[in-house]
Design a protein around this motif. Structure first.
Motif, short mmCIF file in Angstrom:
data_model
loop_
_atom_site.label_atom_id
_atom_site.label_comp_id
_atom_site.label_asym_id
_atom_site.label_seq_id
_atom_site.Cartn_x
_atom_site.Cartn_y
_atom_site.Cartn_z
N ASN A 77 -3.86 2.10 7.40
CA ASN A 77 -2.95 2.34 6.27
C ASN A 77 -3.67 2.10 4.95
O ASN A 77 -3.16 1.42 4.06
CB ASN A 77 -1.73 1.44 6.37
CG ASN A 77 -0.61 1.86 5.44
OD1 ASN A 77 -0.48 3.03 5.10
ND2 ASN A 77 0.18 0.90 4.99
N SER A 110 -6.08 -3.34 7.34
CA SER A 110 -5.45 -2.17 6.71
C SER A 110 -6.05 -0.85 7.17
O SER A 110 -5.75 0.20 6.58
CB SER A 110 -5.57 -2.28 5.18
OG SER A 110 -5.00 -3.47 4.70
N VAL A 154 0.85 -1.19 0.00
CA VAL A 154 0.00 0.00 0.00
C VAL A 154 0.88 1.24 0.00
O VAL A 154 1.69 1.43 0.90
CB VAL A 154 -0.93 0.01 1.24
CG1 VAL A 154 -1.74 1.29 1.26
CG2 VAL A 154 -1.85 -1.20 1.19
N TYR A 173 -9.78 -7.33 5.13
CA TYR A 173 -8.92 -6.28 4.60
C TYR A 173 -9.16 -4.95 5.32
O TYR A 173 -8.21 -4.25 5.69
CB TYR A 173 -9.16 -6.09 3.10
CG TYR A 173 -8.40 -4.90 2.53
CD1 TYR A 173 -7.08 -5.04 2.11
CD2 TYR A 173 -8.98 -3.65 2.45
CE1 TYR A 173 -6.37 -3.96 1.61
CE2 TYR A 173 -8.29 -2.56 1.95
CZ TYR A 173 -6.98 -2.72 1.53
OH TYR A 173 -6.28 -1.64 1.06
N SER A 196 -4.30 -6.48 -3.47
CA SER A 196 -4.33 -7.23 -2.22
C SER A 196 -5.19 -8.46 -2.46
O SER A 196 -6.41 -8.38 -2.43
CB SER A 196 -4.91 -6.39 -1.08
OG SER A 196 -4.02 -5.38 -0.71
#
Length: 328
Positions: free
Chosen positions: A99, A96, A28, A92, A65
């Protein structure tokens, strides 16, 4: 000795880089950096046997991803293979949350799938045509414009008991699930949104809810006695509500194609635009699609290009087919 150590470290870095690239794990980028525009990621729900090389080939500018739901040893995986794509999406968002890229597309793994909003059910033009400025301005956008399947009313809860269709297990299970997913909110009388759980959403929209909400949704998936299909369908018809849309979210089809995909010259009526998305006779595409048709016939690039061109007509047309030439 110093030179040997430096060479060893350099080789180690190359090996790690190659391994990461080969496994297609996500990297990312900081928001708005690295590629001259918004950072963007495909979040892909997949199984170990499935191939997503087409994404690398046709959309290399996107980060990927890829979650492998049936491989506990995968670098990106889920607590349990349950709830169809919903388990991947929620995992996910939880993993995440601190971020996130600027914009994410949550999607299934296959290039050709009957629900892709394209005359040949091809995800490549769907994803290539995405109008990122509009997606970012809307914060949440479904990747289907056609109303067929889901709009204007997929689930209705104000029926008398004698009119409830026992075969509609999602409709029967939804009200109780809604109360668990959205405590304190009233169950809406009707839910409508275009199927099929593929959408774009921004970092800001995800973060409008605390991460604990997504953890609660995932825990519900883990705990519910509902089977994989029904639990996944309940989330499929809840994403738009999670991201702030009303229970019935069915944008004007013509405006949707124009703003989401830049296809502004389609002739539309009643939630459909000619044969731009033809209703498939089966949910499984023939092996070899699209060069192999529904009846096993072989179709050349010229034939496929013709089907795409004819698909913009307002009246039904035999076969399937958009105006762009076929992408091999």
């Amino acid at each position: 000795m110093v030179r040997i150590i430096v060479v060893f470290l350099g080789l180690s870095a190359i090996v790690v880089s190659l391994r990461t690239s080969f496994q297609s794990q996500h990297i990312v980028m900081p928001a708005g950096q690295g590629k001259g525009g918004p950072s963007k990621t495909f979040v892909v729900a997949s199984l170990e046997k499935e191939d997503i090389s087409w994404l690398h080939q046709y959309l290399p500018e996107w980060d990927i991803s890829r979650y492998v739901a049936d491989d506990p040893s995968a670098n990106l995986t889920v607590p349990k293979n349950k709830g169809q794509e919903a388990m991947t999406y929620l995992t996910y968002m939880i993993d995440s949350y601190d971020n996130l890229p600027d914009v994410m597309v949550f999607m299934h793994n296959g290039r050709y799938q009957w629900h892709n909003d394209d005359p040949l059910y091809d995800a490549v033009p769907v994803l290539r045509n995405l109008q990122l400025p509009y997606l970012i301005s809307q914060q949440y956008t479904n990747l289907r414009c056609v109303w067929t399947l889901g709009c204007p009313a997929e689930l209705e809860f104000n029926k008398s008991p004698e009119n409830v269709d026992a075969s509609k297990t999602t409709e029967i299970a939804y009200p109780e699930a809604f109360r668990e997913l959205f405590p304190g909110q009233s169950v809406p009388p009707t839910v409508g949104v275009a199927c099929c759980a593929q959408f774009a959403v921004t970092r800001e929209k995800i973060r409008e809810r605390p991460v604990d909400h997504y953890k609660r949704y995932r825990q519900w998936l883990l705990d519910t006695p509902l089977d994989d299909y029904v639990s996944g369908r309940i989330l499929e018809y809840s994403w738009h509500i999670i991201f702030g849309k009303p229970p019935i979210h069915c944008p004007n089809t013509k405006e949707c194609y124009c703003k989401v995909f830049g296809q502004c010259d389609l002739e539309c009526e009643g939630g459909e635009c000619g044969n731009h998305w033809p209703f498939p006779p089966f949910s499984t595409l023939p092996y070899g699609w699209p060069t192999v048709g529904w009846d096993g016939e072989t179709r050349s690039d010229e034939v496929l290009a013709g089907l795409r061109k004819n698909a913009t007509a307002t009246s039904p047309i035999t076969g399937v087919g958009s105006k762009a030439s076929v992408i091999p």
